[in-house]
Design an enzyme around this catalytic site. Structure first.
Site, short mmCIF file in Angstrom:
data_model
loop_
_atom_site.label_atom_id
_atom_site.label_comp_id
_atom_site.label_asym_id
_atom_site.label_seq_id
_atom_site.Cartn_x
_atom_site.Cartn_y
_atom_site.Cartn_z
N LEU A 1 0.83 -1.20 0.00
CA LEU A 1 0.00 0.00 0.00
C LEU A 1 0.87 1.25 0.00
O LEU A 1 2.03 1.23 0.42
CB LEU A 1 -0.93 0.01 1.22
CG LEU A 1 -0.28 0.21 2.59
CD1 LEU A 1 -0.23 1.69 3.00
CD2 LEU A 1 -1.01 -0.59 3.66
N CYS B 1 -3.46 5.16 -11.47
CA CYS B 1 -4.13 3.85 -11.52
C CYS B 1 -4.95 3.69 -12.79
O CYS B 1 -5.90 2.91 -12.84
CB CYS B 1 -4.98 3.63 -10.28
SG CYS B 1 -4.03 3.77 -8.75
#
EC number: 2.3.1.181
Length: 212
Positions: free
Chosen positions: A150, A167
């Site tokens: 993460l 993303c």
């Protein structure tokens, strides 16, 4: 005996850390203790396995590295908390989707401690505040063990996100903890988030280490 080692590593170069993750995962066996690696990276774009070149708009002076995690392009830089999760999923009887959910919920609980209302999205992994992305996830599983992890935006220069479609989403808004919580630091968020991850993943004997 510890069932989890948490390493606070400070700022680490991306390539060397990635190689260390791959080596750790390739060489571990059923007795290897799980680890969390907590760190920051110098400025770098990483392109995941699903990434498309057109989502890197204008990298400029920031290097781009093609990596073996899931997901698409993201940015790492100072002021962003990165936690890599080197977890034996088979030992924990944990599926990848369950791991992703546990990570997302740990981030949500961590942010709630600072009065930030955040939530995951079913259509785009990560954690969001008012529609803006505050944390990104990207994992790889090999031989039943996870690596990568993460990235939580804490107190960083956000300009490089404008050089990519984060993303793979054109125009995705990004935010960071310091937008909502004055004085937020990577050190404090690391302490809080590690505590929530330990609880969410079910480890009980945790050993803290500074450095490798």
């Amino acid at each position: 005996m510890a069932d989890l080692i948490v390493r606070s590593l400070g700022q680490q170069p991306y390539m060397e850390t990635w190689e260390a993750m791959k080596s750790f995962t390739a060489n571990r066996d059923e007795t290897t203790v799980d680890e969390l690696w907590c760190l920051e990276h110098p400025r770098v774009f990483t392109q995941g396995q699903a990434g498309k070149a057109e989502h890197i708009l204008l990298p400029g002076d920031i290097p781009v590295i093609q990596v073996d995690r899931g997901g698409q392009v993201t940015y790492h830089g100072p002021g962003q908390l990165v936690i890599y999760l080197l977890i034996d999923l088979t030992r924990h009887k944990l599926g990848v989707r369950n791991l992703v959910s546990a990570i997302e919920q740990a981030i949500v609980r961590t942010l709630a401690q600072g009065g930030i209302e955040a939530a995951p999205r079913s259509d785009a992994p990560g954690v969001y505040v008012n529609g803006a992305k505050i944390a990104s996830l990207g994992l790889r599983v090999r031989r039943g063990c996870s690596f990568h992890g993460l990235a939580l935006n804490v107190n960083m220069d956000m300009e490089p996100f404008s050089r990519i479609n984060p993303c793979g989403y054109a125009g995705m808004s990004m935010c960071q903890v310091s937008d909502f919580e004055a004085g937020a630091s990577v050190y404090d968020l690391e302490r809080r988030l590690v505590s929530e991850l330990v609880e969410g993943l079910g480890h009980s004997q945790v050993e803290q280490r500074q450095g490798w």
